[in-house]
Each structure stands twice: as structure tokens, then as C-alpha cells.
Design an enzyme around this catalytic site. Structure first.
Site, PDB file in Angstrom:
ATOM      1  CD  GLU A 175      12.659 -11.295 -68.288  1.00  0.00           C
ATOM      2  OE1 GLU A 175      13.204 -10.864 -67.284  1.00  0.00           O
ATOM      3  OE2 GLU A 175      12.811 -11.146 -69.478  1.00  0.00           O
ATOM      4  CD  GLU A 370       9.638  -8.452 -71.098  1.00  0.00           C
ATOM      5  OE1 GLU A 370      10.941  -8.143 -71.228  1.00  0.00           O
ATOM      6  OE2 GLU A 370       9.115  -8.776 -70.236  1.00  0.00           O
TER       7      GLU A 370
HETATM    8  C1  BG6 Z   1      12.881  -8.061 -69.096  1.00  0.00           C
HETATM    9  C2  BG6 Z   1      11.918  -7.696 -67.997  1.00  0.00           C
HETATM   10  O1  BG6 Z   1      14.016  -8.582 -68.283  1.00  0.00           O
HETATM   11  O2  BG6 Z   1      13.582  -7.280 -69.648  1.00  0.00           O
HETATM   12  C3  BG6 Z   1      11.338  -6.324 -68.262  1.00  0.00           C
HETATM   13  O3  BG6 Z   1      10.788  -8.409 -68.212  1.00  0.00           O
HETATM   14  C4  BG6 Z   1      12.599  -5.360 -68.610  1.00  0.00           C
HETATM   15  O4  BG6 Z   1      10.640  -5.907 -67.135  1.00  0.00           O
HETATM   16  C5  BG6 Z   1      13.139  -5.942 -69.826  1.00  0.00           C
HETATM   17  O5  BG6 Z   1      12.133  -4.053 -68.362  1.00  0.00           O
HETATM   18  C6  BG6 Z   1      14.036  -4.836 -70.233  1.00  0.00           C
HETATM   19  O6  BG6 Z   1      14.983  -4.677 -69.519  1.00  0.00           O
HETATM   20  P1  BG6 Z   1      15.497  -3.123 -69.071  1.00  0.00           P
HETATM   21  O7  BG6 Z   1      16.526  -3.599 -67.765  1.00  0.00           O
HETATM   22  O8  BG6 Z   1      16.125  -2.784 -70.153  1.00  0.00           O
HETATM   23  O9  BG6 Z   1      14.446  -2.441 -68.587  1.00  0.00           O
END
Ligand code: BG6
Length: 472
Positions: A175, A370
Site C-alpha cells: 500500500e 487483501e
Molecule cells: C491494509 C494493510 O491496509 O489493511 C494491512 O495492508 C491491514 O496491514 C489491513 O491489516 C486491514 O486494516 P486494519 O486496520 O483493520 O488492520
């Protein structure tokens, strides 16, 4: 077109959010190791040195370092084809600037990759996921300095040479576009918000672009079968009204937040649109001839991104209906969408729109690395019924299938975020869980660390076994 039989189903984690063992076997401190826990309503702070009286979630996390065999066996039981994880840079180069790597760190990842391959799970590695060595932040403020390119290349050479027969898919920076929100996590760098802020930020991004391009070229020269991708935080962006000014705002955000990054990395340099963005900001970058050549020669093989929610923007204050949260924070609440407990809206159709937009613009393969639903889980009679998580994933899978089957998008795979519960990057909480596998640890790092299957475990197993046909 239907989903290929080689479609890469799986899940994703990051070292600092799951490994723990933050000082074991020669590991140095990463920037993540100085981050404190926050909460839904309280930002995560950090300390300049470790204070033993405070709680740092990355220090133990879910202790994947000592549980990786058990964890990978569970992923294999679900039928994973791919497991995305990151290498903790400071396990390999504890301070970041050493000439020689830490053999014990390298050995750990050899063992992890071997364990994956034993079950025919392909590892995908994020080279830098919010966890650059703290030593480099102290030494040169990380990517603010050009020196960082050489440290990064030294690290990349070591890991490519060591693992190229085991790992075929590599992502450069997690990201990287979130540097526009936080320079600490995305670039390992502290920047004062003064008049030079944007200039320094975009110059640091330039250093990272050059390093990423050089890394891609190096990977291909070491082993032409390697595939190197970028990784952006992505969202579909909507106008809150049909006022052309709102649409202009949407276009600006997309240009600055996504196109600027993808253009440099896919097209191999600063396109006229990128130059226009810089000009509007009054920024002249320090770009050498060598940099230009590196960017040209190091274009990426595929685009990867995280997708959690959409963003809705408006210039009309009377149309603002409260703000929406997310990893790409901001924007107004969208009255057509529901939200998670953390205020992240749920927009599966937005994923299809986004896939179409990116593929139409760049025509290279895409990878959703993701996607997932952070929720509180409750254990009832020894079981976890995570119906909302299943519903979220099912609806997103349906939409990306339409993008492949009806719209002709070339999508290589799908790795859900936090396939095993881990520490939240945004808040540092454990209670914001994404996994198919529950881990018994709480927000203060207390628990048995026992693993337990949720309902979604059997559901995802079925999804993978049917190659996305059986989503019930
Ligand atoms: C993404 C990141 O922004 O979102 C992850 O690459 C992160 O590292 C994921 O864990 C979810 O976000 P959060 O804040 O719910 O952990």
C-alpha cells in the site's frame, strides 16, 4: 471466460502483525515494533525507544514464529493455493545497513516456505509491509534519503537469490499510496508538516519507485520466471451528487491516489498526468538519468491491491452525511451501503467497478491480495459463527467472478486479509478479527494462543474446492 483452474485462492498476513518473536534469533527492531496499541477511537502512537512498561502488539502478535507449522497445516486443510506473507526486513538485516545478512533470519523463512511447498501452497512475498528497520529511520529517515535505495537493493538481492526457487510472486511495497496518509508506516519516515512536507514526501516516493523498479529488474535477471507486482490500497470512488464539481473531485482523487502510482510503475516513468500532478503542487523532483532508466526497465508484471470499501466525495456540505472510515479514510457516508463495527463500508459491487477500471486502463493481470471483514468474534459452545464475515466474502467473490466472467478482467487470484486472526494495522487491536482461524489472544496480548476454526473455515474450504462455484 470463466475462473481458470489455476486461479490462486488463498489468504494473506504481514510479518509484524503475526510473527511476534520481535527480538529472537538476531532480529533487529522494525518501525512496527515501536507502535503502541490504539483502539477504534484512539490513534496508535509510538515511542522513540522501547519502554518495557508499555504494551507493543507486534512483540508477541499471534506468535506465528513458533506456530507456523500448525498454522500452515490449517491453511492447507482449507485447500490454499497461495499464502501471502511478508519478510520482516529486520530479521534479515537487523539494523538495515549491514553488508551481510542474519543467517538465522533467512533460515526461518526457508522453513516457512518449505512448509508451504510441502502442501503445494505457493508463497507470495511482500518485501516491505510497514516494517522497515528502525535503524534506517534513525540513520537516514528511511525513504527521505537516496541511500535507502542501496539498502533495499542489498536486501532484495539476498532474498531473491536465496528464495527464487521457492517464491515466484513478489510484491514490492505494501500500500505504498497510503504514504499520502501516513509516512511512518508506508515509508518508515517522520516528516514535519511544514511547507516542504509535500516536496519531501513525493521525493521519498520517487526513491521508493526507483528502488521498486530496480528490484523488479534484478528479480527478472536472477530468475526470469519471477513475477513482481506493486501493491496499492484501492477503492472505488463515487461522486456524492451529480454536480460536475463532485465528479472533478472524484477524478482528482483517483489521479493522485491511484493513477500517479500505477502510471509510474506500469508505464515506467512520470507520464504527462503524473507531471501535471507534480506541477500543480509546485514540486520539481530530483530525478537522475539513471533513475529514469531504472523506472523504464523495471516495470511491473501485475498490479495488486487491497480492497475493503469505497469512498464517496462531495463538494456540498449539505450533502455530507457524516464521514466514513477505512484504510483509505475519508469521504462521506454512503446511504446505500452498510458498515462494519469499525465504520468501514461494505461495497462488493465497488470491487467489480474497480477491477474494470484498472484493467481497462492498464491491460496487465490483476491480483486482489487483501479483502476481508474485521469483526468481533464470540465463542458459543466451543464454536464461532461468523456469518457476517462469510456474507462479506461471498458477496465480494460473486462480484469479482462477474468481473472475470462477464467483463473479461484478467484476475490471477484472491488472497483474503488476515486468514488467521492477527493484530490490526490500523488500531493495534486483536479484537478486530479477519480470520477463518481464531487465535486466543486479547487486546493486551493475553491468552492461550490456541487456534480454533470458525464457521468460515469450512465455508472457504468449500469455495476453494469448487473453484468458486459453491458459495452457499
Ligand atoms: C491494509 C494493510 O491496509 O489493511 C494491512 O495492508 C491491514 O496491514 C489491513 O491489516 C486491514 O486494516 P486494519 O486496520 O483493520 O488492520
Amino acid at each position: 471466460m470463466s475462473i481458470s483452474k489455476d486461479f490462486l485462492w488463498g489468504g494473506a498476513v504481514a510479518a509484524n502483525q503475526c510473527e511476534g518473536a520481535y527480538q529472537e534469533n538476531g532480529k533487529g527492531l522494525s518501525i512496527a515494533d515501536l507502535r503502541l496499541a490504539g483502539s477504534k477511537d484512539k490513534k496508535r502512537g509510538f515511542t522513540p525507544e522501547i519502554d518495557e512498561t508499555l504494551y507493543y502488539p507486534s512483540h508477541k502478535a499471534i506468535d506465528f514464529y513458533h506456530h507456523y507449522k500448525e498454522d500452515i497445516a490449517l491453511l492447507a486443510e482449507m485447500g490454499f493455493k497461495m499464502f501471502r506473507l511478508s519478510i520482516n526486513w529486520s530479521r534479515i538485516f537487523p539494523n538495515g545497513d549491514e553488508k551481510e545478512p542474519n543467517e538465522e533470519g533467512l533460515k526461518f523463512y526457508d522453513d516457512v516456505f518449505d512448509e508451504c511447498l510441502k502442501y503445494n501452497i505457493q508463497p507470495m512475498v511482500t518485501i516491505s509491509h510497514y516494517e522497515s528497520p528502525y535503524g534506517l529511520m534513525k540513520k537516514c529517515n528511511s525513504w527521505e534519503s537516496r541511500e535507502m535505495i542501496d539498502y533495499f537493493m542489498n536486501y532484495c538481492r539476498v532474498i531473491f537469490e536465496r528464495y527464487h526457487t521457492k517464491v515466484k510472486y513478489w510484491l514490492t511495497f505494501n500500500e505504498i499510496n497510503l504514504a499520502l496518509h501516513s509516512t511512518y508506516s508506508a515509508l518508515g519516515m517522520m516528516l514535519e508538516k511544514n511547507a516542504d512536507y509535500e516536496k519531501k514526501l513525493f521525493q521519498a516516493l520517487h526513491h521508493a519507485f526507483v528502488a521498486g523498479a530496480k528490484a523488479g529488474a534484478l528479480a527478472h535477471s536472477i530468475d526470469p520466471s519471477l513475477k513482481v507486482g506493486n501493491m496499492l490500497a484501492a477503492a472505488s470512488v463515487y461522486a456524492g451528487t451529480c454536480d460536475p464539481q463532485d465528479n472533478l473531485l472524484v477524478q482528482k482523487m483517483k489521479d493522485q491516489f491511484f493513477l500517479y502510482f500505477n502510471d509510474v510503475m506500469v508505464k515506467g516513468g512520470y507520464t504527462p498526468k503524473c507531471q501535471a500532478i507534480l506541477k500543480e503542487k509546485g514540486i520539481t523532483l530530483d530525478v537522475t538519468k539513471e533513475d529514469e532508466e531504472a523506472l523504464r526497465k523495471g516495470t511491473i508484471d501485475f498490479i495488486s491491491f487491497s480492497y475493503y470499501q469505497s469512498v464517496t466525495l462531495t463538494t456540498h456540505s449539505d450533502h455530507q452525511t457524516g464521514s466514513s472510515d477505512g484504510n483509505i479514510a475519508g469521504g462521506m457516508k454512503n446511504p446505500y451501503l452498510t458498515e462494519s463495527k469499525w465504520g468501514w463500508n461494505v461495497d462488493p459491487v465497488g470491487l467489480r467497478i474497480l477491477l474494470n477500471e484498472i484493467y481497462t486502463t492498464y491491460r496487465i493481470p490483476l491480483f486482489i491480495v487483501e479483502n476481508g471483514y474485521g469483526d468481533v468474534d464470540h465463542i458459543k459452545d466451543g464454536q464461532i459463527h461468523d456469518a457476517d464475515r462469510i456474507d462479506y466474502l461471498r458477496r465480494h467473490i460473486k462480484e469479482f467472478k462477474k468481473a472475470i466472467e462477464k467483463d473479461g478482467v484478467d484476475l490471477l487470484g484472491y488472497t483474503t486479509w488476515g486468514c488467521i486472526d492477527l493484530v490490526s494495522a490500523g488500531t493495534g487491536e486483536m479484537s478486530k478479527r479477519y480470520g477463518f482461524i481464531y487465535v486466543d489472544v486479547d487486546d493486551e496480548g493475553q491468552g492461550t494462543f490456541k487456534r480454533m476454526k470458525k464457521d468460515s473455515f469450512e465455508w472457504y474450504k468449500k469455495v476453494i474446492a469448487s473453484n468458486g462455484e459453491d458459495l452457499d
